[in-house]
Motif scaffolding. Structure first.
Motif, PDB file in Angstrom:
ATOM      1  N   GLU A 269       0.831  -1.197   0.000  1.00 56.29           N
ATOM      2  CA  GLU A 269       0.000   0.000   0.000  1.00 56.29           C
ATOM      3  C   GLU A 269       0.870   1.253   0.000  1.00 56.29           C
ATOM      4  N   GLU A 270       1.976   1.210   0.730  1.00 51.35           N
ATOM      5  CA  GLU A 270       2.879   2.368   0.764  1.00 51.35           C
ATOM      6  C   GLU A 270       3.500   2.632  -0.607  1.00 51.35           C
ATOM      7  N   TRP A 271       3.925   1.568  -1.272  1.00 43.69           N
ATOM      8  CA  TRP A 271       4.531   1.743  -2.588  1.00 43.69           C
ATOM      9  C   TRP A 271       3.508   2.185  -3.625  1.00 43.69           C
ATOM     10  N   LYS A 272       2.271   1.768  -3.468  1.00 36.41           N
ATOM     11  CA  LYS A 272       1.255   2.178  -4.434  1.00 36.41           C
ATOM     12  C   LYS A 272       0.983   3.679  -4.391  1.00 36.41           C
ATOM     13  N   GLN A 273       1.383   4.327  -3.291  1.00 41.98           N
ATOM     14  CA  GLN A 273       1.307   5.783  -3.261  1.00 41.98           C
ATOM     15  C   GLN A 273       2.299   6.411  -4.227  1.00 41.98           C
ATOM     16  N   ARG A 274       3.282   5.601  -4.657  1.00 39.58           N
ATOM     17  CA  ARG A 274       4.279   6.057  -5.641  1.00 39.58           C
ATOM     18  C   ARG A 274       4.067   5.351  -6.976  1.00 39.58           C
ATOM     19  N   ASP A 275       2.847   4.916  -7.235  1.00 38.56           N
ATOM     20  CA  ASP A 275       2.511   4.308  -8.520  1.00 38.56           C
ATOM     21  C   ASP A 275       3.004   5.222  -9.644  1.00 38.56           C
ATOM     22  N   PRO A 276       3.761   4.697 -10.630  1.00 39.82           N
ATOM     23  CA  PRO A 276       4.270   5.538 -11.714  1.00 39.82           C
ATOM     24  C   PRO A 276       3.175   6.318 -12.442  1.00 39.82           C
ATOM     25  N   LEU A 277       1.984   5.745 -12.563  1.00 38.51           N
ATOM     26  CA  LEU A 277       0.894   6.460 -13.216  1.00 38.51           C
ATOM     27  C   LEU A 277       0.400   7.618 -12.346  1.00 38.51           C
ATOM     28  N   LYS A 278       0.334   7.393 -11.040  1.00 42.74           N
ATOM     29  CA  LYS A 278      -0.083   8.443 -10.110  1.00 42.74           C
ATOM     30  C   LYS A 278       0.953   9.560 -10.076  1.00 42.74           C
ATOM     31  N   VAL A 279       2.228   9.167 -10.006  1.00 39.84           N
ATOM     32  CA  VAL A 279       3.314  10.151 -10.005  1.00 39.84           C
ATOM     33  C   VAL A 279       3.267  10.997 -11.271  1.00 39.84           C
ATOM     34  N   ALA A 280       3.034  10.342 -12.402  1.00 37.71           N
ATOM     35  CA  ALA A 280       3.008  11.058 -13.678  1.00 37.71           C
ATOM     36  C   ALA A 280       1.818  12.011 -13.754  1.00 37.71           C
ATOM     37  N   ARG A 281       0.651  11.555 -13.315  1.00 33.07           N
ATOM     38  CA  ARG A 281      -0.531  12.435 -13.340  1.00 33.07           C
ATOM     39  C   ARG A 281      -0.288  13.685 -12.501  1.00 33.07           C
TER      40      ARG A 281
END
Length: 334
Positions: A269-281
């Protein structure tokens, strides 16, 4: 690139870095949707053998591939769907390949782990740990003799404990070959935390051979791209091998049989906060002023694209072992 809001209002047309940023996002999204389609089809019994998905690591392949030229060559891993798509392999032909159809990029014969597409610079995806390093090192030797091109090897952090890694990096350093080694450190060698089996720092290993090394945020496509651009240009200029450690994380198990129960509580869950798609958006909005409606439009477009791709793949024919027997062998010349 133009878009329209859901309420019908026009969105400013994009150009320059903003348009390029949206394209990087699109490429990562294509990889994500492809892997989700593969996983769904596998669970329905349409994909045979095994699969190793690239979900969570999309920024690495897309960031590196974006700085390459037509004469460059790339060797991927058994987690190579993302590498292939980032290089421009047709997602329709690649999904057909996953389903063993004759319209696949390798005629339905490569399966998930052994895709080759020389037309898109992919010299192969390798199921053998470290095979990509060996292949890229050999390709770099050939490219130097031809006078043009850089080879790239993608591999996981577990590979750094194998003989291929040490022998090939030493060979490349001695001969100053034009090769970029990209270690995708997703923290786990199959089911084992890499720190439990790896002494010292991975980045220190190429550094002892005099190979320039950089560790980057592998969840940020722009960070990967920036490091890759500098490294590839050094290699292209004759400065010898380069090394990037991309710190990333896979959101799925190692393979189809891995539920990922070895993860620490809360880690995923912690790493999903840094999802590449989320980071890019977030970066598209904050750094480039891209309206969310533009990104939403890309999401909808890619979603519709994959609905059609899956439908066509399921309808595609299987190879005929009699009719297509000649494809199993190299052409005979007189």
């Amino acid at each position: 690139m133009a878009a329209t809001r859901k309420d019908g209002a026009a969105v400013t047309e994009l150009s320059g870095p903003a348009q390029h940023g949206v394209e990087l996002y699109r490429r990562m999204l294509v990889v994500r949707r492809f892997e989700e389609a593969v996983q769904s089809l596998f669970q329905k019994g349409e994909v045979h053998g095994t699969t190793h998905l690239y979900v969570g690591e999309e920024a690495g392949a897309v960031g590196v591939a974006d700085v390459l030229r037509p004469h460059d060559r790339v060797a991927g891993t058994y987690r190579g769907h993302g590498h292939a798509l980032a290089l421009g392999v047709d997602p329709q032909a690649l999904l057909d390949e996953m389903l063993g159809r004759e319209t696949g990029v390798c005629g339905g014969r490569a399966g998930s782990m052994n895709v080759i597409d020389l037309g898109n610079r992919l010299i192969g995806c390798f199921g053998i740990i470290g095979g990509s390093i060996s292949a890229a090192t050999g390709a770099a030797l050939a490219l130097r003799q031809q006078g043009d091109g850089v080879a790239v090897a993608f591999f996981g952090e577990g590979t750094t404990n194998h003989g291929y890694f040490h022998e090939c990096l030493n060979f490349a350093a001695v001969l100053r070959l034009p090769v970029l080694f990209v270690c995708e450190n997703n923290r786990y060698g199959e089911f084992t935390p890499f720190e439990d089996v790896t002494a010292g720092e991975i980045a220190a290993r190429p550094q002892t051979l005099g190979i320039p090394t950089e560790t980057v945020d592998g969840m940020d496509v722009w960070a990967v791209r920036e490091a890759a651009e500098a490294a590839v240009e050094r290699a292209r200029a004759g400065e010898g091998p380069q090394f990037i450690q991309s710190m990333t994380y896979r959101f799925v198990g190692h393979s189809r049989s891995d539920p990922g129960r070895y993860r620490k509580p809360g880690e995923l869950e912690e790493w999903k906060q840094r999802d590449p798609l989320k980071v890019a958006r977030e970066k598209l909005a904050a750094a480039f002023g891209v309206d969310g409606a533009v990104v939403d439009g890309v999401d909808a477009e890619v979603e519709a694209q994959f609905e059609a791709i899956v439908e066509r793949s399921l309808a595609a024919p299987y190879p005929d072992p009699v009719r297509d027997a000649a494809r199993e062998f190299a052409p005979t010349t007189s």
